[in-house]
Enzyme design. Structure first.
Site, PDB file in Angstrom:
ATOM      1  N   LEU A  65      15.333  14.349  19.145  1.00 52.97           N
ATOM      2  CA  LEU A  65      14.781  14.020  20.456  1.00 52.97           C
ATOM      3  C   LEU A  65      13.471  13.245  20.319  1.00 52.97           C
ATOM      4  CD1 LEU A  65      15.554  17.557  21.889  1.00 52.97           C
ATOM      5  CD2 LEU A  65      16.677  15.419  22.565  1.00 52.97           C
ATOM      6  N   PRO A  66      13.035  12.589  21.417  1.00 49.39           N
ATOM      7  CA  PRO A  66      11.869  11.704  21.291  1.00 49.39           C
ATOM      8  C   PRO A  66      10.571  12.414  20.875  1.00 49.39           C
ATOM      9  CG  PRO A  66      13.087  11.192  23.295  1.00 49.39           C
ATOM     10  CD  PRO A  66      13.694  12.442  22.725  1.00 49.39           C
ATOM     11  N   THR A  96      10.773  13.645  15.178  1.00 50.15           N
ATOM     12  CA  THR A  96       9.396  13.554  14.685  1.00 50.15           C
ATOM     13  C   THR A  96       8.494  14.043  15.809  1.00 50.15           C
ATOM     14  OG1 THR A  96       9.950  11.627  13.350  1.00 50.15           O
ATOM     15  CG2 THR A  96       7.614  12.018  13.782  1.00 50.15           C
ATOM     16  N   LYS A 168       5.869  14.126   7.060  1.00 49.94           N
ATOM     17  CA  LYS A 168       6.264  12.917   7.806  1.00 49.94           C
ATOM     18  C   LYS A 168       5.008  12.188   8.336  1.00 49.94           C
ATOM     19  CE  LYS A 168       8.896  10.180  10.371  1.00 49.94           C
ATOM     20  NZ  LYS A 168       9.727   9.140   9.798  1.00 49.94           N
ATOM     21  N   LYS A 243       3.275   6.071  17.962  1.00 48.50           N
ATOM     22  CA  LYS A 243       3.499   7.490  18.287  1.00 48.50           C
ATOM     23  C   LYS A 243       3.214   8.363  17.062  1.00 48.50           C
ATOM     24  CE  LYS A 243       7.269  10.648  18.330  1.00 48.50           C
ATOM     25  NZ  LYS A 243       8.668  10.836  18.021  1.00 48.50           N
TER      26      LYS A 243
END
Ligand code: NAD
Length: 294
Positions: A65-66, A96, A168, A243
């Site tokens: 998901l975003p 992420t 990440k 982001k």
């Protein structure tokens, strides 16, 4: 073969779900966008009307998901997957997201959870060659490893809940800083009359080398496959990099860590996105750096 619920069938989720089916798993999928569900059904998947329905009877629930708020809604919300899944089910969040939400999910889900963000982009998702960075306890890691192996090639246990998201954030912060460094050097070479190819050949075997230079240079005619040769069509969009740099800044601030280069990179990418360039590949940041001189 396992029964898997898959939530979020977008650019990454759809090919990942497809690879799980190719690996012989039975996948039931949900997305809030009907077109995404339709593409999943065309690929042979079974549609569910909600995240909860996708999780019902599943041994594993994967989400792609975003951002953190979407993971929270899909997993922990009233029609969420966690409570609807059988007590023995394992939740795998590959989105992420911020470290704090990843840790909260592990605490609040009432099921074993791993954060398992990926690198490798849409190509890696298509080809089943993603790298998974996994946070969670060792026993849960062993359980999810065969499932992740259906979607990726490299699967690394990073540590406790949230550790995958930390890895990440660190990786993408370093990548952005490296790309800005290569961009500055390429612009400098251009202005001072050093051919780009010469700079590339020298630094590719010298101490300044990085992935951003050798595999993904921000100028055309050096590496055939990189987005600079294709009008900066992503690849990995600048908006997604912005982001991720924001998430890295949140994580650094939460631990009181100084990341001045990461902060500067986050600022440059944010300005680039605010100028309407977020849909370009992140290597197009060279255009922003070039414009600074004028
Ligand atoms: P995307 O926008 O294409 O897909 C996300 C999907 O989630 C969409 O189809 C959306 O409709 C769906 N969604 C949103 N809220 C939902 C909800 N509550 N329930 C069900 N579905 C919902 O994004 P993407 O490119 O697939 O990226 C997904 C994640 O992977 C992001 O966190 C991104 O940062 C990360 N990621 C992306 C890439 C890349 O190259 N695209 C690479 C590595 C990691």
């Amino acid at each position: 073969m396992a029964k898997i619920g898959f939530i979020g069938l977008g650019k990454m989720g759809l090919p990942m779900a497809r690879n799980l089916m190719k690996a012989g798993h039975q996948v039931t999928g949900f997305d809030v966008v009907p077109e995404a569900v339709a593409a999943f059904v065309t690929a042979g998947g079974t549609a569910a009307p909600s995240a909860a329905a996708a999780a019902t009877g599943a041994e594993f629930v994967v989400s792609m998901l975003p951002a953190g708020q979407h993971v929270r809604a899909a997993m922990l919300g009233p029609a969420g997957a966690a409570a609807a899944s059988p007590p023995g089910a394992v939740l795998i969040d590959s989105s992420t997201i911020d470290v704090a939400t990843a840790r909260a999910l592990a605490l609040e889900a009432g099921r074993p959870v791993v954060d398992a963000p990926v690198s490798g982009g849409t190509m890696g998702a298509e080809n089943g060659t993603l790298t998974f960075m996994v946070g969670g306890d060792a026993a849960t890691f062993e359980k999810v490893k065969p499932i992740l192996a259906g979607m990726g090639r490299t699967i690394v246990h990073c540590g406790a809940a949230g550790a995958g998201q930390v890895a990440k954030a660190c990786n993408n912060m370093m990548l952005a800083i490296n790309m800005i460094g290569v961009s500055e050097a390429m612009n400098m070479a251009d202005q001072l009359g050093l051919p780009r190819q010469k700079l590339y050949d020298i630094v590719s075997t010298a101490t300044g080398r990085s992935f951003a230079l050798t595999d993904y240079p921000p100028v055309p005619d050096l590496v055939a496959t990189c987005p600079a040769n294709n009008d900066y069509k992503p690849g990995f969009a600048a908006a997604l990099m912005a982001k991720d740099l924001g998430l890295a800044q949140e994580a650094a601030a939460s631990a009181g860590v100084a990341t001045p280069m990461g902060k500067a990179a986050a600022g440059f990418f944010k300005q680039f996105v605010d100028q309407g360039e977020g849909g370009k590949d992140f290597s197009a940041i060279i255009q922003f750096m070039r414009a600074m001189a004028r």
